[in-house]
Design an enzyme around this catalytic site. Structure first.
Site, PDB file in Angstrom:
ATOM      1  N   LYS A 110       0.855  -1.181   0.000  1.00 30.92           N
ATOM      2  CA  LYS A 110       0.000   0.000   0.000  1.00 30.92           C
ATOM      3  C   LYS A 110       0.887   1.225   0.000  1.00 30.92           C
ATOM      4  O   LYS A 110       2.003   1.184   0.527  1.00 30.92           O
ATOM      5  CB  LYS A 110      -0.885   0.024   1.261  1.00 30.92           C
ATOM      6  CG  LYS A 110      -2.100   0.902   1.101  1.00 30.92           C
ATOM      7  CD  LYS A 110      -3.174   0.147   0.342  1.00 30.92           C
ATOM      8  CE  LYS A 110      -4.481   0.871   0.294  1.00 30.92           C
ATOM      9  NZ  LYS A 110      -5.552  -0.062  -0.087  1.00 30.92           N
TER      10      LYS A 110
HETATM   11  N1  GLU Z   1      -7.212   0.137  -3.377  1.00 29.50           N
HETATM   12  C1  GLU Z   1      -7.984  -1.035  -3.687  1.00 29.50           C
HETATM   13  C2  GLU Z   1      -8.052  -1.942  -2.477  1.00 29.50           C
HETATM   14  O1  GLU Z   1      -7.874  -1.526  -1.363  1.00 29.50           O
HETATM   15  C3  GLU Z   1      -7.518  -1.727  -4.959  1.00 29.50           C
HETATM   16  C4  GLU Z   1      -6.114  -2.213  -4.941  1.00 29.50           C
HETATM   17  C5  GLU Z   1      -5.630  -2.742  -6.281  1.00 29.50           C
HETATM   18  O2  GLU Z   1      -6.418  -2.844  -7.198  1.00 29.50           O
HETATM   19  O3  GLU Z   1      -4.434  -3.059  -6.357  1.00 29.50           O
HETATM   20  O4  GLU Z   1      -8.353  -3.099  -2.597  1.00 29.50           O
END
Ligand code: GLU
Length: 421
Positions: A110
């Site tokens: 993240k």
């Molecule tokens: N931000 C989204 C999540 O928390 C998508 C992450 C992604 O597609 O890599 O799942």
């Protein structure tokens, strides 16, 4: 850490408590636990950006790679004033568990930048996004770490990331980021994917609880990408949406809110919020969560359902569209009340699932129809739900702990077979 984040729970503690509990339930050995407890890599950068008025402002940015055991790490980049390293660490670990639960070949990561995107110009956001990409260009990569949109970011930011990264590497690298605009290698269905997965999860859970969608009501907290699309698709099942909310507050209408109209209202509102929406009586965000309804979809942010309000929740089903909307202290209260909770790492995994499909299409250079994307994503979500449901029955536990067990089991088995130094 902002004052706001400080007075809230630490999402990392919330994540760790569930991790420990699941690890105990499944008898995970301590060596593996010690590996998975901590992120593999955690980077903090300070980005000096020229603002439109000529001043230079320094922004804090983070990228945490929790694990690459199952494949390249995957996870969004968040732009918010609440971003801090512990939050990003928790969100990165949640991505590892999420990808494992839906069985896609990714680890978890993240990123985040502490900023207020609503108060920044397009040019400032572009310079910030490009500077962040440059600073992390040795971490990002189609085979190493693949960012995506999250709170406060969307297709435009992903377009800047792919463009900047491709320039740095001197080659087109569509697969370095997902959630891109269609004309830059994006996938059909990606924008709706998280909300669609929330709907599939809600539908699967309603079937288990023998709830008739046409006789059920639902409240959705948050009206961004996830909340608005979840509300729309859940209403298309025949469920009556009786409450919605965003930063401007909550809106309640026991007769049902016209979600399409609410979405149009936000699109036409220069503030891009529900402020002034007349399709429901105004309530506070706190009141919204405890409105009478059958299904509650928290799709805003972390730590919304807490030990303080959990006892007052009326819904019999909670489907977590946001990451970490329920604190660990609230879990036993909801369980005691017999509320079924479809946890974040399962319920909102539709987004990363279609991110995976986008990356696959980028690698193939061949693009799928929306129908194919949706059909495959629905199948992944349904199988993941059934698997977690069976695991919960086997261990006589909640869907949340069962989802952690499914994930930990897979990641731990991979660690054992891959081995270490
Ligand atoms: N931000 C989204 C999540 O928390 C998508 C992450 C992604 O597609 O890599 O799942």
């Amino acid at each position: 850490m902002s004052a706001n984040a400080e007075k809230q729970h630490n999402p990392l503690d919330s994540m760790m408590q569930r991790f420990d509990e699941a690890a105990r339930l499944m008898g995970l050995d301590e060596t593996v636990m010690n590996v998975l407890k901590v992120p593999a890599k955690s980077v903090a950068v300070n980005l000096p950006i020229t603002m439109d008025d000529g001043s230079i402002k320094v922004f804090e940015g983070f990228r945490v790679v929790h694990s690459t055991l199952l494949g390249p790490s995957k996870g969004g980049v968040r732009y918010s004033m609440d971003v801090h390293q512990d939050e990003v660490k928790a969100l990165a670990a949640w991505m590892t568990w999420k990808c494992a639960v839906v069985n896609i070949p990714y680890g978890g990561a993240k990123g985040g930048i502490k900023c207020d995107p609503r108060s920044m110009s397009k040019g400032e956001l572009e310079r910030l996004t490009r500077a962040y990409t440059l600073a992390l260009s040795e971490i990002f990569g189609p085979d190493t770490d693949i960012p995506a949109p999250d709170m406060g970011t969307g297709q435009q930011e992903m377009a800047w990331i792919v463009d900047e990264y491709s320039k740095i590497k001197d080659q087109n690298s569509w697969g370095v980021v997902t959630g891109k605009p269609l004309i830059l290698g994006g996938s059909l269905g990606r924008v709706e994917a998280t909300g669609r997965g929330v709907m599939v999860s809600a539908r699967s859970a309603m079937a288990k609880l023998q709830m008739d969608p046409t006789q059920s009501t639902c409240v959705v907290q948050g009206f961004g990408n996830v909340g608005s699309i979840s509300a729309k698709l859940i209403s298309m099942l025949g469920v009556k949406i009786v409450g919605i909310s965003d930063v401007s507050g909550g809106y309640h209408n026991p007769e049902g809110i016209n979600v399409e109209e609410a979405i149009k209202f936000v699109q036409n509102n220069p503030k891009r919020t529900l402020e002034g929406f007349t399709g429901g009586k105004q309530v506070t965000n706190a009141e919204l969560l405890t409105l009478p309804c059958d299904i509650l979809v928290p799709a805003a942010m972390e730590d919304q359902i807490t030990a303080k309000n959990a006892a007052d929740i009326k819904a019999k089903l909670i489907v977590e569209g946001a990451n970490g909307p329920t604190t660990a202290e609230a879990d036993p209260i909801l369980q005691e009340k017999g509320i079924m909770v479809v946890p974040d790492i399962l319920a909102n995994a539709g987004g990363v699932t279609v991110s995976y499909f986008e990356w696959v299409q980028n690698r193939l250079g061949y693009y799928w129809t929306e129908e194919r994307v949706n059909r495959r994503a629905d199948r992944v979500m349904k199988q993941a739900f059934d698997n977690v449901y069976l695991t919960a029955q086997k261990h006589n536990t909640t869907l949340r702990l069962a989802a952690y067990i499914v994930a930990l089991d897979k990641v731990a088995a991979t660690f054992r077979i891959r081995g270490g130094f």
